[in-house]
Design a protein around this motif. Structure first.
Motif, PDB file in Angstrom:
ATOM      1  N   ALA A 142       0.855  -1.192   0.000  1.00 41.43           N
ATOM      2  CA  ALA A 142       0.000   0.000   0.000  1.00 41.43           C
ATOM      3  C   ALA A 142       0.886   1.235   0.000  1.00 41.43           C
ATOM      4  CB  ALA A 142      -0.923   0.002   1.219  1.00 41.43           C
ATOM      5  N   LYS A 184     -13.851   4.564   4.069  1.00 43.81           N
ATOM      6  CA  LYS A 184     -13.357   4.190   2.746  1.00 43.81           C
ATOM      7  C   LYS A 184     -13.262   5.476   1.922  1.00 43.81           C
ATOM      8  CE  LYS A 184     -15.293  -0.490   2.492  1.00 43.81           C
ATOM      9  NZ  LYS A 184     -16.202  -1.387   1.752  1.00 43.81           N
ATOM     10  N   LEU A 186      -8.279   4.332   2.345  1.00 44.76           N
ATOM     11  CA  LEU A 186      -8.813   4.028   3.677  1.00 44.76           C
ATOM     12  C   LEU A 186      -8.200   5.025   4.657  1.00 44.76           C
ATOM     13  CD1 LEU A 186     -10.493   1.904   5.356  1.00 44.76           C
ATOM     14  CD2 LEU A 186      -8.303   0.845   5.876  1.00 44.76           C
ATOM     15  N   LYS A 221      -3.498   4.168   0.750  1.00 44.71           N
ATOM     16  CA  LYS A 221      -4.015   3.885  -0.594  1.00 44.71           C
ATOM     17  C   LYS A 221      -3.500   2.506  -0.998  1.00 44.71           C
ATOM     18  CE  LYS A 221      -3.081   4.610  -5.367  1.00 44.71           C
ATOM     19  NZ  LYS A 221      -2.041   5.064  -6.292  1.00 44.71           N
ATOM     20  N   PHE A 222      -4.410   1.635  -1.375  1.00 40.52           N
ATOM     21  CA  PHE A 222      -4.054   0.260  -1.718  1.00 40.52           C
ATOM     22  C   PHE A 222      -3.963   0.109  -3.236  1.00 40.52           C
ATOM     23  CE2 PHE A 222      -5.792   0.341   2.455  1.00 40.52           C
ATOM     24  CZ  PHE A 222      -5.110  -0.637   3.162  1.00 40.52           C
ATOM     25  N   ARG A 282      -8.073  -3.247   0.266  1.00 37.57           N
ATOM     26  CA  ARG A 282      -8.680  -2.158   1.030  1.00 37.57           C
ATOM     27  C   ARG A 282      -9.919  -2.649   1.769  1.00 37.57           C
ATOM     28  NH1 ARG A 282     -12.063   2.424  -0.426  1.00 37.57           N
ATOM     29  NH2 ARG A 282     -13.343   0.904  -1.534  1.00 37.57           N
TER      30      ARG A 282
END
Length: 906
Positions: free
Chosen positions: A186, A231, A241, A257-258, A264
């Motif tokens: 991430a 979210k 997230l 941030k994924f 996420r």
């Protein structure tokens, strides 16, 4: 850039000036090496500057230990050659474009040097040179690709390769007993910056370990401290997230941030499941209820709405947006009692100037599809940093390639900025939360930045304040007072409709002159559908720089705030202390005030309810309870078809009356305590004279069972399974027991299915009804018209009632839900769920005491969105509940055929 092999054996701890803001937008920081910058290599005046070399995805940055020396940033794209420096120094490598930053640690526009320049660095660890050169050559190739999309793809591949070769260091766990739940790749997001690394979650902690080890080796958050999670859309994708360890703070503790939506969602689910047992989940509706009832300030409510609408302090393209409130920046005194002091909150900034709006509308009419009224947005990274440049100068330099804005376009004056928002052809910006906070730093040039000279010759310094503000602190205090004023409280819902609500999109947005470029709206473009990588990157960059409209939270008109009857408080009251200011001096309290006080006290202690006495007086379920004015006589109806009269004093059953062999469904006492009315499943309503001990009258008014009755001011309201609610004028007999009532049908309120419950508001101007199919309807009794019809429950509506102030309706259903509905708009603003049907309830607008299917009494905190207490009661469902006017005594009836008397102990 050339690299020389050398091992240094001493360690020096520098004062770090490096920041990720020195990188370009969308650039990554990979690694650093302790090194020397060799000046005049091979010459008699050769010297070495000690520092650290940072390898980034688009540049090389050298940070000298001595703060008098500037940081050197060399864009890889501008490098002519990169290689290992030969022993004879023959292979020299050159750059043609170099930035010099933060000389003497002063934040200022970057100095740029152009021309063919050689830079030689020697690393402390000689074995690293080959790897560093290879990495830089690879990154150089990526930077030199013609297409931006290809550059991005190659750098992303390099990043993912690095992440795949590393993993989270488990030695960083706080405890050896921690159990790993999941680990994934991430990025940690801060304004204008993303920092790649590894996320790890255990049974007790959330960790993030940056790939570069910057700004620290690991970021750790204890799950027990987490209060809110959201979210987020990041770069228009559902990948973000955000985690908060506070209830009301503007900024979060971490924003991640994924790379995959599933990662996420999995992490969110794990934290949300953990929080379920510790923290109540808040929705826009639950915050709305708290705000309406005065438990949240206007400022707090706007912060929560921004959070729920994907606005974050970590994302400048989606920074929290707040409204301009004040319209007067020229007077010496700010008069908050004058409506003319305030901006019209029902209009967007672009529609506040009529002449400008007419020009914009003319252009709009002539524009081909897709049409939009405003060529710029009300919130964008540029606007945010326009306001914050004095406290976040490095962000402005990052966003604008090392330059500040033109001095005359800076945030120089509040009045000037407001005037430009009213008159400027392309300026429609709103404000940011800082205008209503406590920190004056953004208004004061405390860093003594050189922000340039204006055309008039004066330097850009502190922000010029309006005449009514004696200082920056005074300006913020008065701005906060304006935001929390009666006028704004009464009109803020209109601005919420524009920014977060139903006027954000569609025909309502057109009607409100609130139409922005289609790309600014959520769902305005599907990035996944764009195949050309160049076009995708360009589109994303355009949207992020232009600004984004918040996620739409409401699709129906937002309810108005419930404001105090006292429109203005004494001028001596400060905003924070206004709640303590009383318009009535001590000793002047009225009886009504004392009654209200006792009610409040009772409801505050409702969890301390204790069973006092219980009696089994029926053969079937109890269906209704009515009590004489002095509290001595209790009348109950039952499915055993009887009306019973119970003496509370003698604790004896005194009468048992049967009107037919069908169940009775409810009862009430007429004013004067002379007559009891009972509704029956045999389609009739029965009037019983207490004094004469006989049935006085029968109203045969329905074609099916009568389910509930209400009475007010000589009017009877009857609900029936025949799908109607009927309103009767009931002229009473002149002498009780001697003459029959005369009934006229005044109105018939039609429903689609059988009606199971009804209730009146305090003034009997409104009626709420609930049907067997779960619909709640609100009726205006003065015109006998339907105001709102709300599908609320999956199954029968068991009970429904107005709040004491008639602003809300609460409904309870067989589906176990409690729903709060705003009477003005018909919006369902809160929904709480239990694991069983709630059959009946009483409430004060904030708290609820409900009777459940299992026989428990549940105390609900609507504002906290939780069940506060479970009180053991009946052995079967609680079917009816009564409370006296002082809220000190409660009686319940149940399927176990018992009536229970409850007392509040406090």
């Amino acid at each position: 850039i050339a690299f020389f092999l050398l091992v240094q054996l001493f360690v020096f701890t520098p004062e770090f000036r490096f920041s990720l803001l020195l990188l370009n937008l969308e650039e990554y920081y990979f690694e650093q090496h302790t090194a020397n910058h060799i000046l005049h290599k091979g010459c008699h005046n050769e010297r070495k500057v000690r520092g650290s070399l940072k390898i980034c995805s688009k540049s090389v940055i050298f940070e000298p230990d001595a703060i008098s020396q500037p940081i050197i940033k060399i864009p890889l794209r501008d490098c002519i050659n990169i290689g290992k420096h030969g022993e004879n120094g023959a292979n020299r490598h050159f750059a043609k474009y170099v930035y010099f930053i933060k000389e003497h640690n002063v934040v200022a526009p970057y100095k740029i040097e152009r021309g063919k320049m050689e830079y030689v660095f020697e690393l402390d660890v000689s074995g690293k040179v080959e790897d560093v050169v290879e990495t830089l050559l690879q990154l150089h190739r990526a930077s030199c690709l013609d297409k931006l999309g290809d550059q991005t793809a190659m750098i992303t591949a390099i990043l993912q390769s690095r992440l795949a070769r590393t993993s989270f260091d488990k030695n960083r766990f706080q405890s050896v007993s921690e159990k790993l739940h999941m680990e994934c790749k991430a990025e940690m997001v801060t304004p204008l910056v993303t920092n790649p690394g590894h996320v790890c979650i255990t049974d007790t902690n959330l960790y993030f370990q940056p790939l570069s080890g910057y700004p620290k080796p690991v970021v750790q958050i204890t799950l027990q401290d987490v209060r809110r999670i959201y979210k987020r859309r990041h770069g228009l994708m559902p990948l973000g997230l955000e985690v908060f360890c506070t209830e009301d703070d503007l900024c979060s503790d971490i924003y991640l941030k994924f790379y995959e939506p599933q990662d996420r969602d999995d992490l969110y689910f794990y934290i949300a499941t953990y929080l379920e047992h510790h923290v109540a989940e808040h929705t826009a509706e639950s915050y709305m209820l708290q705000w309406q009832r005065g438990h949240l300030s206007n400022y707090q409510y706007l912060l929560h709405l921004n959070n729920l609408a994907d606005r974050s302090c970590n994302d400048l393209s989606q920074y929290p947006v707040f409204p301009w409130i004040i319209n007067d920046y020229s007077s010496t005194e700010l008069d908050l009692s004058d409506p003319g002091t305030f901006r019209d909150l029902s209009k967007p900034v672009g529609a506040l100037n009529k002449e400008r709006l007419e020009r914009l509308l003319t252009r709009y009419q002539e524009m081909p599809e897709p049409k939009f009224m405003y060529g710029s947005h009300y919130s964008s990274p540029g606007y945010v940093l326009f306001y914050l440049v004095r406290i976040a100068p490095e962000y402005m330099l990052c966003l604008q390639n090392g330059r500040f804005d033109n001095a005359d376009r800076m945030f120089n004056s509040i009045a000037e900025t407001w005037k430009n928002c009213l008159d400027g052809a392309t300026d429609f910006k709103e404000l940011i939360p800082e205008f209503y906070g406590d920190d004056v730093s953004f208004l004061v040039n405390s860093l003594k930045l050189d922000l340039g000279k204006r055309q008039g010759g004066q330097m850009v310094d502190d922000v010029e304040l309006p005449p009514w503000a004696s200082s920056p602190e005074d300006f913020l205090q008065k701005s906060k007072g304006a935001l929390e004023s009666s006028y704004v409280s009464e009109h803020l819902h209109e601005w919420i409709d524009l920014i977060f609500g139903y006027k954000q999109k569609g025909s309502d947005a057109v009607g409100a002159h609130n139409v922005f470029h289609p790309l600014t709206y959520e769902g305005g473009v599907d990035l996944n559908s764009i195949e050309d990588p160049d076009e995708k990157v360009a589109m994303l960059t355009q949207i992020l720089e232009f600004g984004q409209t918040p996620k739409q939270l409401f699709v129906t008109p937002h309810p108005q705030r419930i404001t105090s009857k006292l429109k203005s408080l004494p001028q001596t009251c400060s905003y924070n202390a206004s709640i303590a200011c009383s318009p009535v001096s001590p000793g002047e309290e009225s009886f009504e005030d004392l009654t209200e006080e006792s009610k409040t006290l009772a409801w505050n202690n409702i969890t301390k309810l204790q069973l006092h006495e219980q009696y089994k007086i029926h053969k079937e379920a109890v269906t209704g309870i009515a009590v004489s004015h002095n509290g001595s006589l209790v009348f109950t109806t039952s499915q055993d078809s009887t009306l019973k009269m119970f003496s509370k004093e003698s604790k004896m059953l005194q009468r048992s009356i049967s009107f037919s062999n069908m169940a009775l469904s409810s009862c009430l006492l007429l004013p004067g305590d002379a007559t009891v009315i009972s509704s029956s499943w045999d389609n009739n309503v029965y009037f019983y004279s207490i004094a004469f001990g006989r049935r006085q009258d029968t109203l045969m008014g329905h074609d099916d069972a009568v389910s509930k009755i209400c009475w007010h001011d000589n009017r009877l309201y009857s609900a029936s399974w025949d799908s109607t609610v009927k309103v009767w004028s009931g002229v009473p007999a002149e002498m009780p027991g001697t003459k029959r009532h005369h009934f006229d049908l005044l109105a018939e309120l039609e429903h689609d299915v059988s009606v199971d419950t009804i209730s009146l508001n305090a003034a009997s101007t409104l009626l709420v009804s609930g049907t067997k199919e779960g619909t709640v309807s609100i009726w205006d009794l003065t015109t006998a018209t339907l105001l709102h019809q709300i599908p609320c429950h999956a199954g029968t509506v068991c009970d429904a009632a107005f709040s004491p102030d008639s602003r809300h309706v609460l409904s309870a259903g067989a589906d176990g839900c409690l729903n709060v509905i705003d009477v003005q708009t018909g919006m369902r603003i809160s929904s709480l769920t239990s694991d069983e049907p709630q059959r009946c309830f009483i409430w004060d607008g904030n708290s609820v005491l409900s009777g459940s299917q299992s026989g428990e009494l549940l105390v609900w905190d609507l504002l906290g969105a939780k069940i506060s207490e479970r009180i053991q009661g009946h052995t079967g469902a609680v079917t009816c509940i009564w409370m006296n006017e002082q809220c000190s005594s409660i009686i319940t009836g149940g399927e176990d055929r018992q009536i229970m008397f409850w007392k509040l102990q406090y």
